[in-house]
Design an enzyme around this catalytic site. Structure first.
Site, PDB file in Angstrom:
ATOM      1  N   ASP A   9       0.536  -1.129   0.407  1.00 50.03           N
ATOM      2  CA  ASP A   9       0.145  -0.051  -0.271  1.00 50.03           C
ATOM      3  C   ASP A   9       1.010   1.194   0.174  1.00 50.03           C
ATOM      4  O   ASP A   9       1.603   1.634   0.082  1.00 50.03           O
ATOM      5  CB  ASP A   9      -0.978  -0.191   0.968  1.00 50.03           C
ATOM      6  CG  ASP A   9      -2.123   0.888   0.781  1.00 50.03           C
ATOM      7  OD1 ASP A   9      -1.863   1.885  -0.078  1.00 50.03           O
ATOM      8  OD2 ASP A   9      -2.762   0.606   1.177  1.00 50.03           O
TER       9      ASP A   9
HETATM   10  C1  BGC Z   1      -5.424   3.194   0.318  1.00 49.87           C
HETATM   11  C2  BGC Z   1      -5.358   1.772  -0.873  1.00 49.87           C
HETATM   12  C3  BGC Z   1      -5.570   2.727  -2.267  1.00 49.87           C
HETATM   13  C4  BGC Z   1      -3.961   3.735  -2.112  1.00 49.87           C
HETATM   14  C5  BGC Z   1      -3.524   4.069  -3.398  1.00 49.87           C
HETATM   15  C6  BGC Z   1      -4.326   4.043  -0.167  1.00 49.87           C
HETATM   16  O1  BGC Z   1      -3.480   4.991   1.324  1.00 49.87           O
HETATM   17  O2  BGC Z   1      -4.964   2.685   1.696  1.00 49.87           O
HETATM   18  O3  BGC Z   1      -6.640   1.682  -0.701  1.00 49.87           O
HETATM   19  O4  BGC Z   1      -5.381   1.567  -3.154  1.00 49.87           O
HETATM   20  O5  BGC Z   1      -3.920   4.386  -1.461  1.00 49.87           O
HETATM   21  O6  BGC Z   1      -4.944   5.234  -3.806  1.00 49.87           O
END
Ligand code: BGC
Length: 712
Positions: free
Chosen positions: A264
């Site tokens: 993530d």
């Molecule tokens: C979130 C994810 C998301 C990623 C990309 C993160 O902060 O937890 O769910 O896909 O950002 O935007």
């Protein structure tokens, strides 16, 4: 490209080029003319390193993707096309209801269709991969991200997750350039953050993990999902980005995943804040060894992985191979501008129609005293409340969607109700004494008052945890005061999570849960309130009586001192002193105008064996003159178990169209596999013995039967 050509390509790559493929950055890294500036400069990237990067996340337009890809192909040595990923969570430009709302439809056909249409729009903007579906098991609506989930039941969540993956990916990503590769997230346990506080600690027993948290991920894998995103959280002290055992053993070996694992956002750098690594060098080395393929938005891999003396070159080649395979499956080597079509005909109209239909299927009618709903189009209606003319109805994760293009409830209702008055859209505290008196006057003179209440998009989704789940005081006060002048009060709720509605429930006759309904929300609600459409949504998450009941699931475990009807006043039973154990509105619950009900149930035998499944039937009656939809739910209870188990679990459900004044039969087949659960040895299998089943229109149903599961 053929497999061996991909391998030859890898043989041509330098160590830096291989590592570059495993790095993902935002588009602003490529906003370069001449000298390196911006975030790329902050990471001290040379032009050579920048044009070795493998993927980009979060572009906004087809033109942006086109320009970045074109420059990249010109400047990078091997011209391996970039992969573009984005959070297409419930639509791209045209916004569908939030995932929790879609889950209320109990329909994998709907999640499939929504995903297909979202892909149709997103691929035109040059997106290749979506960071969706979210398959996190959730039981705590203090966590804002329940908005992105399928709710509290693992079986329902698994089915809906499958629908999303099918809809996004189709059957052939290379040929069908209107589909996206899907990335299921967040692996794993993120929904169990302590206290419902985002990014917090998670401690989960292996049994709980296997029973409730892994099934929806397995479902996505079974549908061939291409990527898995690891979660921010630790499990039992071990951060997921470093969790070799869950990534390599559980996900890859046991669950059979051979696609790409992505971290993530900035999760590798955050390992330092967690104090589990000394520096970025250690973060990069350990995350790679644990099985993280792509480092999303941190400079750990790009600046430090090459320095790792123990770097396993075969493992590196395998990770790069997985990434190139994905690019190849998307047809990018042949068509790096995949999906981008010049002068494409607009699809907005058909998508808006679909989003309205999806919204109508996701509304849940929570209360309908005196059949106050549907209202007649001829009635005098008064609409007020802070959400009455608000266009903030798209919900979190609608970053490309335009709020200005959303249809507010006021707009929707004014199309359908000629005698509609719209009051100032405000909470009690924002009204002057004069305004308040005039609102009261309007309310008194109307036949029905509709109060639009709820949360703002900002209050929901990621980083939007709450410790108080009731509506704000000034909204509650508005309910109380307006109900005093006109008791014919209906509340329409816009929110991203189960709220605590105990304070307003006694004052209102009708409650329609509209969630964040998406671009066509106002039209969809208006058609539902006026009875053109019969509400059919069922709650995918229980609504608590009090926030202190959380985390909550209808799948309550049995206790040594259960609360029963007879022992309510006894002290030493498992209960709260100040509030009941049950929720205000349970999982699976939702009313309809047609008042469909279950008349009778029957079963084919008293015994179920591996060879002979049990057939269970229910007759569903529609006493009204209008067509209705019944979501018939089948639950089971295993009477004696190896481990302590929930007293009731959903096994199957069916949505049935029942025309007015008729009775339909619906048939369930219960097999031995449906009786299986995760045992001490972490294996899933059924126990011989007695079971009960329950059939009904929500998880509280008492219509029951019994059978025995035997060897033969
Ligand atoms: C979130 C994810 C998301 C990623 C990309 C993160 O902060 O937890 O769910 O896909 O950002 O935007």
């Amino acid at each position: 490209m053929k497999k061996n050509e991909l391998k030859e390509l890898i043989n041509e790559m330098t160590l830096e080029e291989k590592i570059g493929q495993l790095v993902q950055v935002t588009p602003d890294f490529f906003d370069q003319e001449g000298e390196i500036t911006g975030p790329a400069a902050e990471w001290r990237l040379s032009e050579e390193k920048l044009f070795q990067i493998g993927s980009v996340l979060g572009t906004h337009t087809a033109e942006q993707v086109y320009m970045i890809q074109k420059t990249y192909l010109e400047k990078s040595r091997l011209s391996i096309p970039l992969l573009f990923m984005a959070d297409v969570i419930h639509g791209y430009e045209t916004i569908f209801p939030i995932p929790l709302a879609l889950a209320s439809s109990f329909s994998a056909e709907l999640t499939e269709e929504v995903a297909r249409l979202s892909a149709l729009e997103a691929t035109r903007a040059g997106v290749h991969v979506t960071f969706s579906p979210m398959a996190d098991h959730v039981m705590d609506s203090r966590w804002g991200r329940v908005l992105e989930s399928n709710g509290e039941d693992p079986t329902l969540s698994a089915e809906l997750t499958k629908g999303y993956v099918r809809g996004y990916q189709g059957t052939d990503l290379a040929q069908d350039t209107e589909r996206l590769a899907a990335c299921v997230k967040h692996f794993v346990g993120y929904g169990a953050v302590q206290g419902g506080r985002d990014y917090n600690h998670v401690d989960l027993s292996p049994i709980e993990l296997h029973q409730n948290y892994l099934p929806a991920f397995q479902a996505a894998l079974d549908e061939g999902v291409k990527l898995v995103m690891t979660s921010f959280n630790p499990i039992n002290g071990q951060l997921m980005s470093l969790n070799r055992s869950l990534i390599k053993e559980t996900l890859r070996q046991e669950m059979g995943f051979d696609g790409v694992v992505i971290s993530d956002w900035n999760a590798l750098e955050e390992l330092l804040a967690h104090r589990v690594v000394r520096d970025k060098y250690q973060a990069a080395a350990e995350a790679f060894e644990a099985g993280t393929d792509i480092d999303m938005m941190s400079d750990c891999y790009i600046n430090h992985l090459a320095d790792f003396s123990g770097l396993d070159s075969q493992a590196l080649d395998e990770a790069v191979y997985r990434l190139l395979t994905l690019k190849n499956e998307l047809g990018l080597f042949e068509n790096p501008f995949r999906g981008i079509t010049a002068n494409a005909a607009s699809i907005e109209h058909s998508l808006r129609k679909a989003t309205k239909e999806a919204a109508m299927k996701s509304f849940v009618l929570l209360k309908n005293e005196d059949s106050i709903l549907p209202v007649s189009q001829k009635q005098r209606l008064f609409l007020l409340g802070p959400k009455a003319d608000s266009k903030d109805i798209l919900g979190a994760w609608s970053w490309i969607g335009k709020t200005a293009n959303a249809i507010s409830l006021a707009e929707g209702l004014s199309h359908r109700v000629p005698d509609l008055t719209i009051g100032k859209a405000a909470s009690w505290a924002e009204l002057s004494a004069e305004e308040y008196l005039s609102l009261c006057e309007e309310a008194r003179n109307s036949e029905v008052v509709v109060l639009a209440l709820g949360e703002s998009s900002e209050e929901t989704g990621e980083a939007a945890s709450k410790a108080i789940l009731s509506l704000p005081e000034s909204q509650i006060e508005l309910v109380k005061r307006i109900s005093a002048v006109n008791p014919n009060l209906v509340v329409v709720l816009f929110n991203g999570r189960p709220l605590e509605l105990t304070a307003i429930e006694p004052y209102v006759k009708g409650i329609l849960e509209a969630w964040f309904p998406g671009s066509e929300g106002g039209h969809a609600i208006a058609e539902t309130l006026t009875g053109y459409y019969d509400p059919q949504g069922k709650l995918p998450m229980s609504f608590p009586r009090a926030v202190g009941q959380l985390p909550f699931s209808y799948q309550a475990y049995s206790t040594g001192r259960p609360l029963t009807e007879k022992n309510q006043t006894e002290k030493y039973v498992s209960k709260y002193m100040d509030v009941g154990n049950d929720p205000l509105y349970p999982f699976g619950y939702g009313l309809s105008y047609s008042n469909v009900c279950i008349e009778a149930i029957s079963q084919s035998a008293e015994v179920l064996t591996r060879e002979k499944p049990l057939t269970i039937q229910a007759s569903v009656k529609n006493p009204s003159t209008r067509e209705g939809v019944a979501t018939v739910q089948l639950y089971i209870e295993d009477m004696v178990t190896e481990l302590v188990r929930p007293v009731r679990e959903l096994k199957s459900w069916q949505k049935l169209n029942v025309t007015g004044e008729t009775t339909e039969r619906c048939t369930f087949t219960l097999t031995a596999d449906d009786l299986a659960y995760v045992h001490r040895d972490l294996k899933r299998y059924p126990d011989f013995g007695q079971f009960r089943f329950f059939i009904g229109l929500d998880s509280r149903t008492t219509l029951a039967g019994q059978f025995e599961f035997c060897e033969s």
